[in-house]
Design an enzyme around this catalytic site. Structure first.
Site, short mmCIF file in Angstrom:
data_model
loop_
_atom_site.label_atom_id
_atom_site.label_comp_id
_atom_site.label_asym_id
_atom_site.label_seq_id
_atom_site.Cartn_x
_atom_site.Cartn_y
_atom_site.Cartn_z
CD GLU A 23 -17.74 29.31 59.04
OE1 GLU A 23 -16.56 29.26 58.68
OE2 GLU A 23 -18.36 30.37 59.25
CB CYS A 76 -19.69 35.23 58.92
SG CYS A 76 -20.36 36.88 58.84
P1 NAD Z 1 -10.63 32.71 53.58
O1 NAD Z 1 -10.10 32.75 54.96
O2 NAD Z 1 -10.30 31.54 52.73
O3 NAD Z 1 -10.11 33.98 52.76
C1 NAD Z 1 -10.33 35.32 53.21
C2 NAD Z 1 -9.32 36.22 52.54
O4 NAD Z 1 -8.00 35.88 53.01
C3 NAD Z 1 -9.27 36.08 51.03
O5 NAD Z 1 -9.06 37.34 50.43
C4 NAD Z 1 -8.08 35.18 50.82
O6 NAD Z 1 -7.49 35.29 49.54
C5 NAD Z 1 -7.15 35.69 51.91
N1 NAD Z 1 -6.07 34.76 52.28
C6 NAD Z 1 -6.01 33.43 52.06
N2 NAD Z 1 -4.83 32.95 52.53
C7 NAD Z 1 -4.15 33.99 53.04
C8 NAD Z 1 -2.87 34.14 53.67
N3 NAD Z 1 -2.06 33.10 53.81
N4 NAD Z 1 -2.50 35.36 54.09
C9 NAD Z 1 -3.32 36.42 53.95
N5 NAD Z 1 -4.54 36.36 53.34
C10 NAD Z 1 -4.95 35.16 52.90
O7 NAD Z 1 -12.21 32.92 53.68
P2 NAD Z 1 -13.30 32.87 52.51
O8 NAD Z 1 -13.47 31.45 52.08
O9 NAD Z 1 -13.00 33.91 51.49
O10 NAD Z 1 -14.61 33.37 53.30
C11 NAD Z 1 -15.42 32.53 54.07
C12 NAD Z 1 -15.09 32.66 55.54
O11 NAD Z 1 -15.22 34.02 55.93
C13 NAD Z 1 -16.04 31.90 56.44
O12 NAD Z 1 -15.31 31.24 57.45
C14 NAD Z 1 -16.92 33.00 57.06
O13 NAD Z 1 -17.48 32.68 58.31
C15 NAD Z 1 -15.94 34.12 57.16
N6 NAD Z 1 -16.64 35.40 57.24
C16 NAD Z 1 -16.64 36.08 58.43
C17 NAD Z 1 -17.32 37.28 58.54
C18 NAD Z 1 -17.33 38.06 59.83
O14 NAD Z 1 -17.58 39.25 59.80
N7 NAD Z 1 -17.05 37.44 60.96
C19 NAD Z 1 -18.01 37.80 57.44
C20 NAD Z 1 -17.99 37.08 56.25
C21 NAD Z 1 -17.30 35.89 56.15
#
Ligand code: NAD
Length: 482
Positions: free
Chosen positions: A383, A284
């Site tokens: 992103e 991120c």
């Molecule tokens: P994502 O948003 O696809 O998923 C994150 C989590 O949310 C997963 O466990 C997923 O199963 C869950 N999820 C998906 N749909 C949902 C819903 N409808 N309701 C509730 N939960 C749901 O993200 P990803 O692909 O796993 O991770 C990558 C993203 O995470 C990137 O955008 C990255 O920048 C971000 N990230 C942010 C930080 C931070 O601290 N700011 C740290 C790491 C990653």
């Protein structure tokens, strides 16, 4: 044959009511099934919330130092399993052994850190205005907290949410990302082994639309801490705040490094390459924009292209940069590469999916550099979440800062400069929660706050360090007259 892992609910390992499972494959070799997990439903998630709600008082009433003893033991168990977990992390998520080992160590350190914090918790005593009175605050756990985590730091992020949540006495339900749930599963195994109160921690794997939605909306949940994409995070925010739950959303980034004319350009290229291509650009806080002063632009482009071309890609147990985590993440990156080329950015390095030999079938993409990027191109605004760097030329510091802040995100930002005044203006003017001077945008310490501005974060609560406990405690103020 890959191990099949179960959910953990109310202190028991259980299968999902759906009877379904899902395989996790190795992104370096997708024909290899690494592990198999439960494909759970909303009903399974609701059972976990009930178990947590039933256990919340018992765990919350356990003296904090005793909770700390459990967390310390978890850190010790993870340390004993460090090598095995490093391999699991590489096999499920694809990052290199060096990166995975550092992340496992981070989880160990986080559990030890918050174990120590449990002796300092409780509240503050203040001087009352009247005689014969006491005035103080008492910190209490919030109750049941839902933790929803992404795949890209599959052990560090669950650790930096679970450890403070449990230290503060909350009962936890955890939903790790389906792509790489193994390391979070291992933390729960360690909590089980360390003898945590039944129901104080619960883990349910399955789709976000089922398990995640239930965890975000269930009436018995008091707080939701989410890390993931801004798209999902903003939706979860709306759902969870609808009935006044406390929320913490950590989301995407479009992190810049400013390279100024006073910079040592070779150092700047090392800093930017580390931030852009480390963990295959899947952080991120990854550097995805280099905003470069025109006087050093050509020299910087030569140096960064050289760095990108030098990176040895391959399976994470042997090479410097691993694959992307899934085919769809790889496709997303390749699509952005096409978009950038169509928009008129100049491809200066990489841009291809390598083929043949060790790349066969793996989700690899070359470290990629686009130059002559304009600030409003999609490659400069959105992103990508892969090893793709946009290099944007600017005339001076004012323009560099303007470009830097002209995005919807504000997670991490850095400047490479030897100009004292410029550095201090940058610290003051940059719109980002993490500000780095002569360092990469990536790389965090565990004992200082972490979070972003704008669409990177809900801006309500920070994670990590002392601040990480705030989200998980609610305070009462006591006025006592004797
Ligand atoms: P994502 O948003 O696809 O998923 C994150 C989590 O949310 C997963 O466990 C997923 O199963 C869950 N999820 C998906 N749909 C949902 C819903 N409808 N309701 C509730 N939960 C749901 O993200 P990803 O692909 O796993 O991770 C990558 C993203 O995470 C990137 O955008 C990255 O920048 C971000 N990230 C942010 C930080 C931070 O601290 N700011 C740290 C790491 C990653």
């Amino acid at each position: 044959m890959a191990d099949t892992h179960q959910n953990y609910v109310g202190g028991e390992w259980v299968t999902a009511s759906t009877g379904e499972t899902v395989d996790v494959v190795n992104p370096a070799n997708p024909t290899e099934v690494v592990t198999t997990y439960q494909e759970s439903s909303a009903a399974d998630a609701a059972d976990a919330v009930d178990a947590a709600a039933d256990a919340a008082d018992a765990w919350g009433d356990t003296p904090a130092p005793q909770r700390g003893d459990v967390l310390r033991e978890v850190g010790d168990i993870l340390a004993d399993r460090k090598e095995e977990l490093t391999e699991l992390l590489t096999d499920e998520e694809g990052k290199t052994h060096a990166e995975a080992g550092g992340e496992v160590q981070r989880a160990i350190d986080i559990f030890h850190y918050y174990a120590g914090k449990t002796r300092d918790m409780g509240g503050d005593v203040k001087s009352p205005s009247g005689s014969n009175t006491n005035l103080y605050t008492v910190d209490e756990p919030v109750g049941v907290v839902s933790l929803i985590t992404p795949w890209n730091y599959p052990i560090a992020i669950p650790a930096w949410k679970m450890a403070p949540a449990l230290a503060a006495g909350n009962a936890v339900v955890l939903k790790p990302a389906s792509v790489a749930p193994g390391p979070a599963h291992a933390i729960v195994e360690a909590l089980d082994e360390a003898g945590i109160t039944d129901g104080a921690v619960n883990l349910v794997t399955g789709p976000g639309s089922e398990v995640g939605t239930e965890f975000a909306t269930n009436d018995r949940v008091d707080a939701v801490s989410f890390t993931g994409s801004s798209q999902v995070g903003n939706m979860v925010y709306d759902q969870a705040t609808d009935d006044q739950k406390r929320v913490q959303m950590e989301m995407g980034g479009k992190n810049p490094t400013l390279v100024m004319d006073s910079a040592d350009v070779e150092d700047a290229a090392d800093i930017v390459a580390g931030g852009a291509f480390g963990v295959t650009g899947q952080a991120c806080t990854a550097t995805s924009r280099a905003i470069v002063h025109e006087d050093v632009y050509d020299e910087f482009v030569d140096a960064i292209v050289e760095r990108a071309a030098d990176i040895d890609i391959g399976p994470g147990d042997e090479y410097e940069m691993g694959p992307q985590v899934t085919e769809s993440e790889l496709e997303g990156t390749l699509e952005y590469i096409d978009i950038a080329a169509d928009e008129g950015a100049a491809l200066a390095a990489g841009g291809e999916r390598p083929e043949g030999g060790r790349f066969e079938d793996g989700f690899y993409v070359e470290p990629t550099v686009f130059t002559d990027v304009e600030r409003d191109m999609r490659i400069a605004q959105e992103e990508v979440f892969g090893p793709v760097l946009a290099v944007i030329p600017v005339a001076d510091y004012e323009e560099a800062l303007d470009v830097c802040n002209d995005v919807e995100y504000g997670l991490a930002a850095s400047i490479v400069s030897n100009d004292h005044s410029e550095i201090n203006r940058f610290k003051r003017d940059v719109e980002a929660g993490v500000v780095k001077i002569n360092e990469a945008t990536t790389g965090l310490e565990l004992h200082v706050p972490f979070g972003g501005f704008k669409n990177s974060s809900s801006e309500t609560w920070r994670e990590q360090g002392d601040a990480g406990l705030d989200f998980y405690t609610i305070s009462k103020t006591v006025y006592e007259n004797y």
